[in-house]
Structure formats: C-alpha cells, structure tokens
Design a protein around this motif. Sequence first.
Motif, PDB file in Angstrom:
ATOM      1  N   SER A 146     -47.749 121.302  -6.796  1.00 58.16           N
ATOM      2  CA  SER A 146     -48.849 121.723  -5.928  1.00 58.16           C
ATOM      3  C   SER A 146     -48.340 122.645  -4.828  1.00 58.16           C
ATOM      4  O   SER A 146     -48.940 123.695  -4.555  1.00 58.16           O
ATOM      5  N   LYS A 147     -47.220 122.280  -4.225  1.00 64.21           N
ATOM      6  CA  LYS A 147     -46.639 123.099  -3.152  1.00 64.21           C
ATOM      7  C   LYS A 147     -46.265 124.486  -3.673  1.00 64.21           C
ATOM      8  O   LYS A 147     -46.537 125.506  -3.028  1.00 64.21           O
ATOM      9  N   ALA A 162     -45.607 111.310  -9.068  1.00 65.26           N
ATOM     10  CA  ALA A 162     -46.326 111.782  -7.882  1.00 65.26           C
ATOM     11  C   ALA A 162     -45.514 112.865  -7.170  1.00 65.26           C
ATOM     12  O   ALA A 162     -46.068 113.859  -6.693  1.00 65.26           O
ATOM     13  N   GLU A 163     -44.192 112.691  -7.148  1.00 62.10           N
ATOM     14  CA  GLU A 163     -43.325 113.690  -6.512  1.00 62.10           C
ATOM     15  C   GLU A 163     -43.375 115.027  -7.258  1.00 62.10           C
ATOM     16  O   GLU A 163     -43.442 116.088  -6.649  1.00 62.10           O
ATOM     17  N   CYS A 204     -45.849 116.155  -9.023  1.00 61.08           N
ATOM     18  CA  CYS A 204     -47.169 116.744  -8.738  1.00 61.08           C
ATOM     19  C   CYS A 204     -47.188 117.383  -7.355  1.00 61.08           C
ATOM     20  O   CYS A 204     -47.731 118.485  -7.183  1.00 61.08           O
ATOM     21  N   ARG A 205     -46.589 116.722  -6.368  1.00 60.21           N
ATOM     22  CA  ARG A 205     -46.524 117.304  -5.012  1.00 60.21           C
ATOM     23  C   ARG A 205     -45.723 118.606  -5.029  1.00 60.21           C
ATOM     24  O   ARG A 205     -46.131 119.594  -4.410  1.00 60.21           O
ATOM     25  N   ARG A 206     -44.595 118.617  -5.728  1.00 63.85           N
ATOM     26  CA  ARG A 206     -43.765 119.828  -5.793  1.00 63.85           C
ATOM     27  C   ARG A 206     -44.495 120.956  -6.515  1.00 63.85           C
ATOM     28  O   ARG A 206     -44.448 122.115  -6.070  1.00 63.85           O
TER      29      ARG A 206
END
Length: 75
Positions: free
Chosen positions: A39-40, A32-33, A35-37
């Motif tokens: 996406s950012k 999940a981390e 994916c967040r990175r």
Amino acid sequence: MCERCEELEEALQRIVQWADAYPTDIFHEPSAEECRRASKALIAEGMTLDAFSASMGRHCLKGVGDIARGVLAAR
C-alpha cells in the motif's frame, strides 16, 4: 439425474474451479505487513491497494456471475 440438474451441477463445478484458481501453496496469502508495504509503495506512485483489490474482486465475481447467468438463461 435430470438434464437441468446436470446443467446446474456443471455450473457449480465451474464455480468451484474459479474458487480454486489461486491456491495458497503457490500464491501465499500476504501478511498484514506485506499489505502495508504494498500500500505504501502504491501510494507513493499515486495509486491505492484498494483499487487493485476492488478490481480483482470485480473480476472474480464477474466470472462467477457469468457462469450463473449462463445457466440461468438456459432455463
């Protein structure tokens, strides 16, 4: 086994090959981390992870759909 059954089984085998194309022992499942990175980083460049995910989904489903349409058209 009847000829039609063999055609259908062959198509199913091709779909299984598609399903096994990107094994997680070679391409890890992003956390999940991660994916967040990602996406950012994409958002910073005016893109979205959703667009890439949707494109990948369409590509995979098109391949499976092409196999199914091919064997169904052969009836």
